[in-house]
Design a protein around this motif. Sequence first.
Motif, PDB file in Angstrom:
ATOM      1  N   LEU A  21       0.615  -1.293  -0.119  1.00  0.00           N
ATOM      2  CA  LEU A  21       0.069   0.201  -0.018  1.00  0.00           C
ATOM      3  C   LEU A  21       0.777   1.325   0.097  1.00  0.00           C
ATOM      4  N   ALA A  22       2.042   1.259   0.769  1.00  0.00           N
ATOM      5  CA  ALA A  22       2.766   2.302   0.787  1.00  0.00           C
ATOM      6  C   ALA A  22       3.402   2.736  -0.603  1.00  0.00           C
ATOM      7  N   ALA A  23       3.887   1.648  -1.181  1.00  0.00           N
ATOM      8  CA  ALA A  23       4.543   1.677  -2.469  1.00  0.00           C
ATOM      9  C   ALA A  23       3.462   2.303  -3.550  1.00  0.00           C
ATOM     10  N   SER A  24       2.372   1.767  -3.330  1.00  0.00           N
ATOM     11  CA  SER A  24       1.377   2.046  -4.539  1.00  0.00           C
ATOM     12  C   SER A  24       1.074   3.606  -4.208  1.00  0.00           C
ATOM     13  N   ALA A  25       0.951   4.209  -3.085  1.00  0.00           N
ATOM     14  CA  ALA A  25       0.814   5.436  -2.834  1.00  0.00           C
ATOM     15  C   ALA A  25       1.868   6.319  -3.328  1.00  0.00           C
ATOM     16  N   CYS A  26       3.117   6.088  -3.597  1.00  0.00           N
ATOM     17  CA  CYS A  26       4.048   6.908  -4.074  1.00  0.00           C
ATOM     18  C   CYS A  26       3.863   7.176  -5.534  1.00  0.00           C
ATOM     19  N   VAL A  27       3.224   6.321  -6.352  1.00  0.00           N
ATOM     20  CA  VAL A  27       2.805   6.548  -7.619  1.00  0.00           C
ATOM     21  C   VAL A  27       1.427   7.106  -7.918  1.00  0.00           C
ATOM     22  N   ASP A  28       1.459   8.217  -7.789  1.00  0.00           N
ATOM     23  CA  ASP A  28      -0.006   9.086  -7.929  1.00  0.00           C
ATOM     24  C   ASP A  28      -0.240   9.452  -9.552  1.00  0.00           C
ATOM     25  N   LYS A  29      -1.035   8.616 -10.117  1.00  0.00           N
ATOM     26  CA  LYS A  29      -1.203   9.150 -11.588  1.00  0.00           C
ATOM     27  C   LYS A  29      -2.630   9.387 -11.817  1.00  0.00           C
ATOM     28  N   ALA A  30      -3.430   9.799 -10.642  1.00  0.00           N
ATOM     29  CA  ALA A  30      -4.666   9.981 -10.707  1.00  0.00           C
ATOM     30  C   ALA A  30      -5.323  11.093 -11.408  1.00  0.00           C
ATOM     31  N   ASP A  31      -4.510  12.065 -11.446  1.00  0.00           N
ATOM     32  CA  ASP A  31      -4.824  13.373 -12.367  1.00  0.00           C
ATOM     33  C   ASP A  31      -4.000  13.287 -13.755  1.00  0.00           C
ATOM     34  N   LEU A  32      -3.465  12.348 -14.314  1.00  0.00           N
ATOM     35  CA  LEU A  32      -2.948  12.481 -15.689  1.00  0.00           C
ATOM     36  C   LEU A  32      -4.338  12.532 -16.774  1.00  0.00           C
ATOM     37  N   PRO A  33      -4.061  13.463 -17.795  1.00  0.00           N
ATOM     38  CA  PRO A  33      -2.897  14.322 -17.950  1.00  0.00           C
ATOM     39  C   PRO A  33      -2.899  15.565 -16.947  1.00  0.00           C
ATOM     40  N   ARG A  34      -1.873  15.898 -16.797  1.00  0.00           N
ATOM     41  CA  ARG A  34      -1.875  17.175 -15.917  1.00  0.00           C
ATOM     42  C   ARG A  34      -2.250  18.717 -16.549  1.00  0.00           C
ATOM     43  N   ARG A  79       5.626  10.467 -15.642  1.00  0.00           N
ATOM     44  CA  ARG A  79       6.366  10.275 -14.500  1.00  0.00           C
ATOM     45  C   ARG A  79       5.773  10.789 -13.207  1.00  0.00           C
ATOM     46  N   PRO A  80       5.779  10.144 -12.149  1.00  0.00           N
ATOM     47  CA  PRO A  80       5.137  10.527 -10.802  1.00  0.00           C
ATOM     48  C   PRO A  80       6.202  11.420 -10.113  1.00  0.00           C
ATOM     49  N   PRO A  87       7.236  15.905  -6.455  1.00  0.00           N
ATOM     50  CA  PRO A  87       6.181  15.453  -7.186  1.00  0.00           C
ATOM     51  C   PRO A  87       5.889  15.998  -8.558  1.00  0.00           C
ATOM     52  N   ASN A  88       5.512  15.223  -9.466  1.00  0.00           N
ATOM     53  CA  ASN A  88       5.483  15.824 -10.749  1.00  0.00           C
ATOM     54  C   ASN A  88       4.105  16.438 -10.965  1.00  0.00           C
ATOM     55  N   GLN A  89       3.943  17.682 -10.244  1.00  0.00           N
ATOM     56  CA  GLN A  89       3.007  18.684 -10.386  1.00  0.00           C
ATOM     57  C   GLN A  89       3.112  19.825 -11.178  1.00  0.00           C
ATOM     58  N   PRO A  90       2.143  20.502 -11.831  1.00  0.00           N
ATOM     59  CA  PRO A  90       2.412  21.689 -12.732  1.00  0.00           C
ATOM     60  C   PRO A  90       3.248  22.680 -12.050  1.00  0.00           C
ATOM     61  N   ASP A  91       2.681  23.177 -10.664  1.00  0.00           N
ATOM     62  CA  ASP A  91       3.359  24.151  -9.948  1.00  0.00           C
ATOM     63  C   ASP A  91       4.965  23.835  -9.442  1.00  0.00           C
ATOM     64  N   VAL A  92       5.267  22.708  -9.356  1.00  0.00           N
ATOM     65  CA  VAL A  92       6.555  22.174  -8.792  1.00  0.00           C
ATOM     66  C   VAL A  92       7.208  22.322 -10.368  1.00  0.00           C
ATOM     67  N   LEU A  97      11.694  24.285 -13.610  1.00  0.00           N
ATOM     68  CA  LEU A  97      12.052  24.870 -14.994  1.00  0.00           C
ATOM     69  C   LEU A  97      12.760  26.286 -14.646  1.00  0.00           C
ATOM     70  N   ILE A  98      12.190  26.987 -13.824  1.00  0.00           N
ATOM     71  CA  ILE A  98      12.732  28.447 -13.642  1.00  0.00           C
ATOM     72  C   ILE A  98      14.278  28.271 -12.767  1.00  0.00           C
ATOM     73  N   ASP A  99      14.131  27.674 -11.656  1.00  0.00           N
ATOM     74  CA  ASP A  99      15.255  27.718 -10.801  1.00  0.00           C
ATOM     75  C   ASP A  99      15.344  26.386  -9.938  1.00  0.00           C
ATOM     76  N   ALA A 100      15.741  25.229 -10.416  1.00  0.00           N
ATOM     77  CA  ALA A 100      15.847  23.938 -10.033  1.00  0.00           C
ATOM     78  C   ALA A 100      16.827  23.724  -8.726  1.00  0.00           C
ATOM     79  N   PRO A 101      17.585  24.470  -8.751  1.00  0.00           N
ATOM     80  CA  PRO A 101      18.525  24.639  -7.615  1.00  0.00           C
ATOM     81  C   PRO A 101      17.847  25.005  -6.242  1.00  0.00           C
ATOM     82  N   SER A 102      16.770  25.879  -6.175  1.00  0.00           N
ATOM     83  CA  SER A 102      15.869  26.482  -5.166  1.00  0.00           C
ATOM     84  C   SER A 102      15.131  25.190  -4.457  1.00  0.00           C
ATOM     85  N   LEU A 103      14.813  24.198  -5.510  1.00  0.00           N
ATOM     86  CA  LEU A 103      14.264  22.984  -4.915  1.00  0.00           C
ATOM     87  C   LEU A 103      15.020  21.815  -4.642  1.00  0.00           C
ATOM     88  N   ASP A 104      16.115  21.789  -5.436  1.00  0.00           N
ATOM     89  CA  ASP A 104      16.976  20.575  -4.794  1.00  0.00           C
ATOM     90  C   ASP A 104      18.443  21.073  -5.110  1.00  0.00           C
TER      91      ASP A 104
END
Length: 132
Positions: A21-34, A79-80, A87-92, A97-104
């Motif tokens: 259950l934990a592993a399946s929770a990590c892959v959220d494709k419920a809202d594809l396409p984004r 990709r999740p 998380p592969n979500q539009p705002d993220v 795309l603008i400033d990846a180092p600010s997130l990682d």
Amino acid sequence: MDYRQTGATAARQAMVCVLGLAASACVDKADLPRPVAQADPAAGLVVIREVGCAACHAIPGVAWPQGRTGGSLAGVGARPLIAGRLPNQPDVLIQWLIDAPSLDPDTAMPPMPLTQDQARDVAAYLYTLDDD
């Protein structure tokens, strides 16, 4: 019958269920396409070509160059996670795309000279790339 062994077996089975259950929770494709609000995927492809994203990435729709430093972006829409961490979500993705180092801070991807609108269009294009 040894009840300790039966209890241990039941505990192992319960643990397998919980892990599954934990592993399946990590892959959220419920809202594809984004959907990316107020974005134009065709304009995103133009931005990708102009900014030179393909210098580091292989990108469907861009014939040359075919960079390998950043990896292929084919299938990024399905990709999740972004960069295997976020998380592969539009705002993220737009912020990435603008400033990846600010997130990682450990990413090799540099900040990019993109406006919010350009990043939104690029994200919309990338989300069309849903099949590897």
